[in-house]
Design a protein around this motif. Structure first.
Motif, PDB file in Angstrom:
ATOM      1  N   ARG A  48       0.845  -1.212   0.000  1.00 12.94           N
ATOM      2  CA  ARG A  48       0.000   0.000   0.000  1.00 12.94           C
ATOM      3  C   ARG A  48       0.876   1.256   0.000  1.00 12.94           C
ATOM      4  NH1 ARG A  48      -3.736  -2.623   2.985  1.00 12.94           N
ATOM      5  NH2 ARG A  48      -2.728  -2.174   4.993  1.00 12.94           N
ATOM      6  N   LYS A  49       1.871   1.237   0.875  1.00 14.49           N
ATOM      7  CA  LYS A  49       2.737   2.427   0.985  1.00 14.49           C
ATOM      8  C   LYS A  49       3.576   2.611  -0.275  1.00 14.49           C
ATOM      9  CE  LYS A  49       3.219   2.265   6.001  1.00 14.49           C
ATOM     10  NZ  LYS A  49       4.062   1.733   7.075  1.00 14.49           N
ATOM     11  N   LEU A  50       4.016   1.484  -0.823  1.00 11.72           N
ATOM     12  CA  LEU A  50       4.845   1.552  -2.029  1.00 11.72           C
ATOM     13  C   LEU A  50       4.045   2.121  -3.204  1.00 11.72           C
ATOM     14  CD1 LEU A  50       7.599   0.851  -3.337  1.00 11.72           C
ATOM     15  CD2 LEU A  50       6.622  -1.379  -3.930  1.00 11.72           C
ATOM     16  N   ASP A  51       2.796   1.655  -3.333  1.00  4.12           N
ATOM     17  CA  ASP A  51       1.946   2.168  -4.421  1.00  4.12           C
ATOM     18  C   ASP A  51       1.785   3.676  -4.297  1.00  4.12           C
ATOM     19  OD1 ASP A  51       1.624  -0.229  -5.553  1.00  4.12           O
ATOM     20  OD2 ASP A  51      -0.359  -0.642  -4.698  1.00  4.12           O
TER      21      ASP A  51
ATOM     22  N   VAL B  53       3.763   5.962  -2.860  1.00  6.43           N
ATOM     23  CA  VAL B  53       4.938   6.788  -3.197  1.00  6.43           C
ATOM     24  C   VAL B  53       5.332   6.610  -4.670  1.00  6.43           C
ATOM     25  CG1 VAL B  53       6.619   5.100  -2.315  1.00  6.43           C
ATOM     26  CG2 VAL B  53       7.289   7.465  -2.528  1.00  6.43           C
ATOM     27  N   SER B  54       5.065   5.438  -5.230  1.00  2.52           N
ATOM     28  CA  SER B  54       5.496   5.177  -6.616  1.00  2.52           C
ATOM     29  C   SER B  54       4.617   5.864  -7.649  1.00  2.52           C
ATOM     30  CB  SER B  54       5.460   3.677  -6.920  1.00  2.52           C
ATOM     31  OG  SER B  54       6.191   2.984  -5.969  1.00  2.52           O
ATOM     32  N   HIS B  55       3.371   6.163  -7.226  1.00  2.00           N
ATOM     33  CA  HIS B  55       2.406   6.731  -8.170  1.00  2.00           C
ATOM     34  C   HIS B  55       2.968   7.999  -8.820  1.00  2.00           C
ATOM     35  CE1 HIS B  55      -1.497   7.427  -9.873  1.00  2.00           C
ATOM     36  NE2 HIS B  55      -1.491   8.669  -9.387  1.00  2.00           N
TER      37      HIS B  55
ATOM     38  N   ASP C 120       8.006  10.516   1.718  1.00  2.00           N
ATOM     39  CA  ASP C 120       8.368   9.323   2.497  1.00  2.00           C
ATOM     40  C   ASP C 120       8.859   8.241   1.527  1.00  2.00           C
ATOM     41  OD1 ASP C 120       8.723   7.264   4.197  1.00  2.00           O
ATOM     42  OD2 ASP C 120       6.685   7.243   5.004  1.00  2.00           O
ATOM     43  N   VAL C 121      10.178   8.157   1.406  1.00  2.00           N
ATOM     44  CA  VAL C 121      10.777   7.215   0.447  1.00  2.00           C
ATOM     45  C   VAL C 121      11.080   5.861   1.097  1.00  2.00           C
ATOM     46  CG1 VAL C 121      11.820   9.029  -0.982  1.00  2.00           C
ATOM     47  CG2 VAL C 121      13.119   8.055   0.925  1.00  2.00           C
TER      48      VAL C 121
END
Ligand code: RM4
Ligand code: MN
Ligand code: MN
Length: 424
Positions: A21-24, A26-28, A380-381
């Motif tokens: 969820r968090k990766l999606d 920041v990656s968006h 937030d990377v």
């Protein structure tokens, strides 16, 4: 002790849904995502052999349990760190704290854990038992040629150990300096240092480098013979192409603009690399990113921009190393936190909108320049860093994994509660 892969996978599995969820998020719409991920995976930071035990101060030392009692055990500890974060695949040795008596065996042990040897460090800031001359009044800068010769020979011996381990650099930090005005002739001290370094330099193998570290004070409190980057660079320039300046973050007076120093050293092709740590006052050797993470980001911003300008490969073209030694934290936890902090700052620097920043600078748009930098810094990377680790078989959260797997408890069982590692 070794951390088994399946145990890391089990832990990752528990955290995976939340991580995705968090990766999606920041990656968006993140430009250059693949490039960022590739660079994060390639990035490694060397672990200093002297940071694996609890450090002390001049007032005392409070050893932790399960500390490594030998070089072999230190290498095992780096193996644990690397298994968890997949970003610490080398170790930097300090001689004579960690003499590799049986180099082939040491190399094999390291290779089995996927590790190699980073720069070797000489030590002429302490007297060793059976040493003929004392370093009380310095080593390579000493007024007495015989003392200088002894220190030169020690450095040459360190290179020999390094050659056996496939290290490629000698890191020189001198405590040489003076405590009182009038104690030293500055020019003579500098000249002696230069001549001593020239002798050492002349024995460097072709593919080796000499990294010259500077420090403004401590243990000497009036002058240090290689006190700042100017003095180090002067020496490096006089020595030649294999010599360059090593930046230890703690070796600056408070509020020094380290990012500017880094930028200019890079421009001159004279930035050897880093000893990462953090500090409030001086050489406090605190966990990287624990005091001033914004400064760390600004340094990485200059590194990425400056290395790209010279067509350098981030992961390998300069030396990346931690130099810290703690009194109160579990050293492995501290090192895991430090590597994470470095990778976070690196990831933030990678996502800076460089074209926009350049345009803002060109237009003297000061407000926009700040917005651009802080846009990256405040992103937030951490999911990107975690994903890089996951893809390489490491832990999503290395410190959590270290605790869940009870690594320290196991090390205490193996090694005992009362252990003291060599080092500071
Ligand atoms: C110094 C310096 C050197 C390190 C020693 C132990 O302050 O940072 O790099 O080798 O400490
Ligand atoms: Mn250092
Ligand atoms: Mn230091």
């Amino acid at each position: 002790m070794q951390v088994e892969k399946y145990k890391i996978e089990e832990l990752n599995h528990q955290e995976l849904a939340e991580h995705k969820r968090k990766l999606d998020f920041v990656s968006h719409n993140l430009p250059g995502l693949d490039d960022v991920m590739g660079k994060l995976q390639a990035f490694n930071v060397a672990i200093p052999s002297w940071a694996l035990g609890t450090g002390g101060t001049r007032f005392g030392r409070f050893s932790g349990g399960g500390e490594p009692r030998s070089l072999e055990e230190k290498i095992e500890d780096v193996g644990v760190i690397n298994a968890l974060n997949k970003s610490s695949n080398s170790i930097s040795l300090h001689i004579p704290w960690d003499i590799p008596d049986n180099a082939p065996a040491i190399k094999t042990l390291a290779a089995q854990l996927g590790l190699h040897f980073d720069a070797v460090n000489s030590n002429t800031f302490q007297d060793q038992p059976n040493q003929k001359y004392s370093y009380k009044f310095g080593s390579l800068h000493h007024v007495d040629k015989a003392v200088r010769k002894q220190a030169i020979e020690h450095n040459i011996e360190v290179i020999k150990y390094g050659v056996q381990l496939d290290s490629k650099a000698l890191s020189v930090w001198l405590s040489d300096g003076s405590n009182f005005p009038g104690q030293l002739n500055f020019r003579q001290a500098f000249q002696n240092t230069l001549e001593s370094l020239q002798e050492i330099y002349s024995t460097l193998p072709d593919d080796w480098k000499m990294w010259i570290e500077y420090k403004p004070f401590e243990p000497n409190f009036y002058s240090t013979t290689i006190g700042d980057w100017g003095q180090s660079l002067l020496l490096a320039n006089k020595l030649g192409a294999k010599a360059s300046t090593l930046v230890d973050l703690g070796h600056h007076l408070p509020n020094t603009n380290i990012e500017q120093i880094v930028s200019l050293l890079l421009m001159e092709g004279k930035l050897a690399g880093f000893h990462f740590n953090d500090s409030k006052y001086g050489d406090d050797d605190l966990t990287v990113g624990s005091i001033n993470p914004y400064q760390l980001f600004l340094i990485f911003n200059e590194l990425v921009e400056g290395m790209d300008a010279r067509g350098m490969t981030h992961s390998t073209d300069i030396g990346w190393m931690i130099d810290a030694s703690h009194n109160v934290k579990d050293p492995i936890e501290d090192l895991l936190q430090s590597v994470q902090a470095i990778k976070i700052a690196y990831a933030q620097a990678l996502i800076v909108d460089k074209a926009a920043l350049k345009a803002a600078q060109q237009n003297n748009d000061v407000t926009l320049a700040q917005e651009i930098l802080q846009q990256a810094y405040r992103t937030d990377v951490r999911p990107l860093v975690a994903q890089a680790s996951l893809l390489l078989g490491g832990a999503l959260s290395p410190v959590n994994a270290y605790r869940s797997l009870q690594v320290r408890e196991n090390l205490i069982k193996e090694r005992g509660l009362k252990t003291v590692a060599t080092g500071l």
